[in-house]
Design an enzyme around this catalytic site. Structure first.
Site, mmCIF file in Angstrom:
data_model
loop_
_atom_site.group_PDB
_atom_site.id
_atom_site.type_symbol
_atom_site.label_atom_id
_atom_site.label_comp_id
_atom_site.label_asym_id
_atom_site.label_seq_id
_atom_site.Cartn_x
_atom_site.Cartn_y
_atom_site.Cartn_z
ATOM 1 N N SER A 158 35.661 45.897 33.716
ATOM 2 C CA SER A 158 36.783 46.077 34.648
ATOM 3 C C SER A 158 37.993 46.585 33.881
ATOM 4 O O SER A 158 38.153 46.284 32.686
ATOM 5 C CB SER A 158 37.153 44.730 35.280
ATOM 6 O OG SER A 158 38.384 44.821 35.971
ATOM 7 N N TYR A 183 39.847 35.998 32.893
ATOM 8 C CA TYR A 183 39.051 37.097 33.467
ATOM 9 C C TYR A 183 39.067 38.301 32.529
ATOM 10 O O TYR A 183 38.028 38.906 32.244
ATOM 11 C CB TYR A 183 39.613 37.472 34.843
ATOM 12 C CG TYR A 183 38.860 38.614 35.519
ATOM 13 C CD1 TYR A 183 37.543 38.459 35.936
ATOM 14 C CD2 TYR A 183 39.482 39.848 35.753
ATOM 15 C CE1 TYR A 183 36.855 39.499 36.561
ATOM 16 C CE2 TYR A 183 38.805 40.889 36.381
ATOM 17 C CZ TYR A 183 37.498 40.708 36.785
ATOM 18 O OH TYR A 183 36.822 41.745 37.398
HETATM 19 N N1 LIG Z 1 35.977 44.176 43.321
HETATM 20 C C1 LIG Z 1 36.701 44.771 42.371
HETATM 21 O O1 LIG Z 1 37.790 45.328 42.637
HETATM 22 C C2 LIG Z 1 36.219 44.805 40.955
HETATM 23 C C3 LIG Z 1 36.987 45.511 40.012
HETATM 24 C C4 LIG Z 1 36.563 45.542 38.699
HETATM 25 C C5 LIG Z 1 35.410 44.891 38.338
HETATM 26 N N2 LIG Z 1 34.697 44.206 39.266
HETATM 27 C C6 LIG Z 1 33.474 43.511 38.827
HETATM 28 O O2 LIG Z 1 32.407 43.859 39.666
HETATM 29 C C7 LIG Z 1 31.443 42.806 39.698
HETATM 30 C C8 LIG Z 1 31.051 42.532 41.142
HETATM 31 O O3 LIG Z 1 32.197 42.067 41.825
HETATM 32 P P1 LIG Z 1 32.341 42.102 43.402
HETATM 33 O O4 LIG Z 1 33.678 42.638 43.677
HETATM 34 O O5 LIG Z 1 31.160 42.717 44.006
HETATM 35 O O6 LIG Z 1 32.397 40.522 43.708
HETATM 36 P P2 LIG Z 1 31.516 39.538 44.606
HETATM 37 O O7 LIG Z 1 31.240 40.155 45.942
HETATM 38 O O8 LIG Z 1 32.193 38.215 44.561
HETATM 39 O O9 LIG Z 1 30.141 39.469 43.813
HETATM 40 C C9 LIG Z 1 30.009 38.676 42.669
HETATM 41 C C10 LIG Z 1 28.605 38.144 42.643
HETATM 42 O O10 LIG Z 1 28.449 37.329 41.477
HETATM 43 C C11 LIG Z 1 27.718 36.186 41.860
HETATM 44 N N3 LIG Z 1 27.930 35.063 40.952
HETATM 45 C C12 LIG Z 1 29.099 34.429 40.675
HETATM 46 N N4 LIG Z 1 28.853 33.395 39.849
HETATM 47 C C13 LIG Z 1 27.523 33.383 39.599
HETATM 48 C C14 LIG Z 1 26.677 32.544 38.840
HETATM 49 N N5 LIG Z 1 27.134 31.465 38.175
HETATM 50 N N6 LIG Z 1 25.355 32.818 38.803
HETATM 51 C C15 LIG Z 1 24.857 33.857 39.489
HETATM 52 N N7 LIG Z 1 25.610 34.697 40.245
HETATM 53 C C16 LIG Z 1 26.934 34.440 40.298
HETATM 54 C C17 LIG Z 1 28.230 35.860 43.243
HETATM 55 O O11 LIG Z 1 27.379 34.965 43.892
HETATM 56 P P3 LIG Z 1 27.903 34.075 45.146
HETATM 57 O O12 LIG Z 1 27.777 34.958 46.344
HETATM 58 O O13 LIG Z 1 26.976 32.909 45.147
HETATM 59 O O14 LIG Z 1 29.335 33.709 44.832
HETATM 60 C C18 LIG Z 1 28.245 37.256 43.845
HETATM 61 O O15 LIG Z 1 26.963 37.614 44.282
HETATM 62 C C19 LIG Z 1 32.091 41.639 38.967
HETATM 63 O O16 LIG Z 1 31.561 41.566 37.658
HETATM 64 C C20 LIG Z 1 33.564 42.004 38.913
HETATM 65 O O17 LIG Z 1 34.221 41.448 37.787
HETATM 66 C C21 LIG Z 1 35.065 44.151 40.567
#
Ligand SMILES: NC(=O)c1ccc[n+]([C@@H]2O[C@H](COP(=O)([O-])OP(=O)(O)OC[C@H]3O[C@@H](n4cnc5c(N)ncnc54)[C@H](OP(=O)(O)O)[C@@H]3O)[C@@H](O)[C@H]2O)c1
Length: 318
Positions: A158, A183
């Site tokens: 990120s 983070y």
């Molecule tokens: N959205 C953004 O703007 C953004 C920007 C930069 C980087 N990112 C990165 O992109 C990635 C995906 O993010 P997203 O926005 O799609 O968020 P999200 O919808 O919250 O997805 C995160 C996923 O990680 C899972 N997770 C969390 N803790 C876990 C654990 N202990 N064991 C197994 N799975 C776990 C969650 O499961 P649950 O459903 O059970 O919680 C969920 O499926 C992340 O690494 C984030 O840092 C996102």
């Protein structure tokens, strides 16, 4: 060959979607694994890879929620995995390896952001443990399948890494916990992990990339009260995503591109954004992005790898 941290001009960009970058790519016969593949960007990643013909394995800490989210996507399967629990990682990987399937794509996308201070396992800080150490353990244990599949591994980092290098003197925030720095450290770790994995994996046919997906409203922001979203510039006063934010399909595109693009054949170890290799950051503006020097430092990447091997007790690849 060392891949330079410079744009190559791919014909895709910030507005491209995961479907766009897969146009003309047939993944029939490929097994892909997407952590977090039932939510947010991961869900769009799973959907696009499955539509291109891949069998997509989605390990999830809440398998029933993942099954509900994926029930209309053929070619997907859900397994139990909690990345905060190394015993859960061990047992998921043992079951996967027993299936004898090579892995062609691994997308390490699961993550947490800006949580209240949380300790997991032996008292580890949760962002570092889930976002980095859990994926480190997953890769160490899945190595036979990754090598057999000549895999590309994509680590979802990120632009949040702009806020912190690895805090070498206090990785687990024994003092001064700050949810954004926690983070940020974990996302720098994601980038360094890909850098060193690529270095160690190349001889086995395993290549690795780090990706900044862009800014996208997903369940990731759940720990930030809604009233703060406007102040943080995430939404307009009428609650719509702010300028510069991507849709989930656009947010999934860079990871899918890094996992599949023929332009990256023979390359690896670089940080990508907007469906291209990113340039070194020229500004502190995360919406513009780029990559900070501490996230591409080979010495830090090697040091983090050793430290992670020591913490997890896993050293299959070193
Ligand atoms: N959205 C953004 O703007 C953004 C920007 C930069 C980087 N990112 C990165 O992109 C990635 C995906 O993010 P997203 O926005 O799609 O968020 P999200 O919808 O919250 O997805 C995160 C996923 O990680 C899972 N997770 C969390 N803790 C876990 C654990 N202990 N064991 C197994 N799975 C776990 C969650 O499961 P649950 O459903 O059970 O919680 C969920 O499926 C992340 O690494 C984030 O840092 C996102």
């Amino acid at each position: 060959m060392i891949t330079k941290q410079l744009r190559i001009g791919t014909g895709f960009g910030a507005h491209s979607t995961a479907e766009d970058v897969l146009s003309g790519i047939d993944l029939t016969g490929t097994t892909a694994l997407v952590t977090g593949g039932h939510s947010g960007l991961g869900l769009e990643t799973t959907r696009a890879l499955a539509r291109a013909g891949a069998q997509v394995v989605v390990p999830a800490r809440r398998p029933s929620a993942a099954e509900r989210a994926l029930r209309d996507i053929p070619g997907t399967e859900v397994h139990a995995l909690d990345l905060a629990d190394l015993e859960s990682v061990r047992s998921f990987c043992a079951r996967f390896l027993e299936s004898g399937r090579p892995l062609g794509i691994l997308i390490n996308g699961a993550g947490v952001m800006a949580c209240p201070e949380t300790r997991v396992g032996p008292g580890w800080e949760a962002h570092f443990a889930v976002n980095h150490l859990g994926h480190f353990a997953l890769v160490q244990r899945l190595l036979p399948a990754l090598a057999a599949g000549g895999a590309r591994v994509v680590s979802i980092a990120s632009a949040g890494h702009f806020l912190s290098d690895v805090r070498w003197d206090d990785i687990h925030f024994r003092t001064g916990y700050d949810r954004w720095l926690a983070y940020a450290q974990s996302k720098t770790a994601n980038a360094l992990f890909a850098l060193h994995l690529d270095r160690l994996g190349t001889d086995l046919g395993v290549r690795a990339f780090a990706v900044h997906p862009g800014s996208i409203l997903t369940p990731l922001q759940r720990h930030i009260p809604r009233e703060e979203w406007l102040a943080l510039g995430w939404v307009t006063p009428d609650g719509k995503p702010a300028d510069g934010f991507k849709t989930p399909g656009q947010g999934a595109a860079t990871a899918v591109w890094a996992a599949t693009s023929p332009l990256l054949d023979g390359h690896g170890g670089v940080y990508c954004q907007d469906c291209d290799i990113a340039e070194p950051a020229a500004t502190d503006d995360m919406l513009i992005g780029g990559v900070k020097p501490w996230a591409t430092d080979p010495g830090s990447a090697s040091r983090l790898w050793e430290l992670s091997g020591g913490l997890t007790g896993l050293n299959a690849l070193r």
